[in-house]
Design an enzyme around this catalytic site. Structure first.
Site, short mmCIF file in Angstrom:
data_model
loop_
_atom_site.label_atom_id
_atom_site.label_comp_id
_atom_site.label_asym_id
_atom_site.label_seq_id
_atom_site.Cartn_x
_atom_site.Cartn_y
_atom_site.Cartn_z
N ARG A 56 -8.57 3.14 2.84
CA ARG A 56 -8.24 2.52 1.66
C ARG A 56 -7.14 3.35 1.11
O ARG A 56 -6.36 2.43 0.52
CB ARG A 56 -9.66 2.80 0.68
N GLU A 82 -3.92 11.22 -7.19
CA GLU A 82 -3.71 10.32 -8.12
C GLU A 82 -4.20 10.67 -9.56
O GLU A 82 -4.55 10.03 -10.30
CB GLU A 82 -4.31 8.95 -7.94
N ARG A 128 -4.83 3.83 -9.42
CA ARG A 128 -6.28 4.60 -9.96
C ARG A 128 -7.17 3.50 -10.27
O ARG A 128 -8.33 3.85 -10.19
CB ARG A 128 -5.72 5.18 -11.13
#
Ligand code: FAD
Length: 392
Positions: free
Chosen positions: A97, A371, A251
């Site tokens: 991912r 992040e 995010r």
């Protein structure tokens, strides 16, 4: 590794909130993960190798720039579809991912939003098809949570810019064809530049010895008087808001992705608890194990609702950065807690690579840090509700 028997939990019938297109996109990603990721991911993680053979498949399920318009070779989907794709991929592995998030939100998004028409035409179709892979350089050795202090600079040198500095912890760096790099000009203003592999003075040493995101390649970006053509500067937005805009998009994807990892841990633990017998009974019959499982599905359901609502607001263009921070922070913490509890339900088996839980658990240690760390997102919420930033 055990055969992938994943059954997605949907305790509050969230499917009723999804369109036919959402479900089609989600189901295609789910099937692909089952077929192409689950059988190979444990070995890739054990060997600490990014499985490059899945790049074409990621492109086929629309994981690269799903919400960028079709005219640039992308799928032109909405934000909820993007979230669902991230959820399904992270159900397989957070490292995979991460590769898709970086390509979509941190490389294609800035080119699409801040780039010239020529840059969009040159790079976006190739990034969408996976023919070209990208990375995003913001973090530096001495500037992580505080990227505004960055010391990477570029200066005007006639027909090109001269780029100097270094970035670290960069996902995809070891194999990326291009890097979106954030650097300050002579006036101290931050801009994004597209740096291509092969430019003289540009190297990407790999970072080794990670116990987390082992199936994702991480590295440094080192710039030693790199001559970057002037047409590679993205002119449409400058200042820290430019990279932060990319981080909002990434995010948001993580808020969905973490649900995928949590769903996989919960589903694995539930199945195991029903099958595994101790004291003559399935361990699922013991109240202590039911408490764990009941709390897991409750937290997953709350996280699903948060992500879905955020997706609706992203589609409307009303979601604030602070709202995105809250969802990233909540959902990653939810997932990391579920991974830990699920691991216990599997007893000793939980620490082996026979099951995905320990890998998810280790991966989520990076996801809770990158992040924007868990602490930084809390400070963002704190600043938003009080009006008083507490970062310094
Ligand atoms: C596997 C992995 C992949 C990554 N991929 C990328 C990528 O592709 N591109 C990229 O640019 N970066 C990437 N990163 C970097 C990541 O975003 C940074 O690690 C993160 O922002 C934190 O920075 P740091 O590690 O320097 O920690 P620091 O900023 O040094 O923070 C250390 C600790 O101090 C806390 N802290 C810092 N400031 C404050 C404050 N004001 N108040 C209270 N507490 C504070 C933090 O919450 C943290 O707990 C990646 C990181 C990892 C681990």
């Amino acid at each position: 590794m055990k055969a992938d028997q994943f059954q997605a939990p949907d305790y509050y019938n969230l499917d009723d909130l999804l369109s036919d297109e959402h479900k089609m996109v989600r189901d295609a990603a789910r099937e692909w993960v089952k077929r192409e990721v689950s059988p190979i991911i444990e070995e890739a993680a054990q060997k600490a190798e990014f499985p490059k053979q899945i790049i074409n498949g990621l492109a086929e399920i629309g994981a690269f720039g799903p919400y960028i318009p079709e005219e640039y070779g992308c799928a032109g989907l909405d934000q909820i579809s993007y979230g669902l794709i991230m959820q399904e991929i992270e159900r397989g592995d957070s490292g995979v991912r991460s590769t898709a998030s970086v390509q979509s939100s941190l490389v294609m998004y800035p080119i699409f939003k801040y780039g010239t028409e020529e840059q969009k035409k040159k790079y976006l179709p190739k990034l969408a098809s996976g023919e070209m892979m990208g990375c995003f350089g913001l973090t530096e050795p001495d500037h992580g949570s505080n990227p505004s202090g960055m010391t990477t600079t570029f200066k005007d040198n006639g027909d090109h810019y001269l780029l100097n500095g270094a970035k670290m912890w960069i996902s995809n760096a070891p194999f990326a064809d291009i890097a979106v790099v954030w650097a300050k000009n002579e006036e101290g203003r931050i801009y994004g530049l597209i740096v291509e592999r092969g430019m003289e003075g540009f190297t990407t040493p790999e970072t080794h010895n990670k116990w987390s995101l082992r199936a994702s390649a991480t590295g440094e970006l080192v710039f030693n008087n790199v001559k970057v053509p002037k047409e590679n500067l993205m002119p449409e937005k400058s200042g820290l808001g430019a990279p932060l805009g990319c981080l909002d998009s990434a995010r948001y994807g993580i808020a969905w992705g973490a649900i995928g990892a949590a769903m996989d841990c919960y589903d694995t633990a539930l199945r195991y608890a029903k099958e595994r017998e101790q004291f003559g009974k399935p361990i699922a019959s013991f109240q202590l194990q039911q408490k764990k499982l009941a709390e897991m599905i409750t937290e997953i359901t709350k996280a699903q609702l948060l992500a879905w609502r955020l997706g609706v607001m992203r589609n409307e263009g009303t979601a604030t950065s602070a709202q995105i921070s809250m969802a990233k922070r909540n959902n990653v913490e939810m997932a990391i807690n579920i991974a830990r509890e699920a691991r216990q339900i599997l007893g000793g088996m939980g620490i082996t690579g026979e099951y995905s839980i320990m890998r998810h658990s280790m991966n989520l240690e990076s996801v809770i840090t990158y992040e924007g760390t868990h602490d930084i997102h809390l400070l963002i919420t704190g600043a938003d509700i009080t009006g008083i930033p507490a970062f310094q």
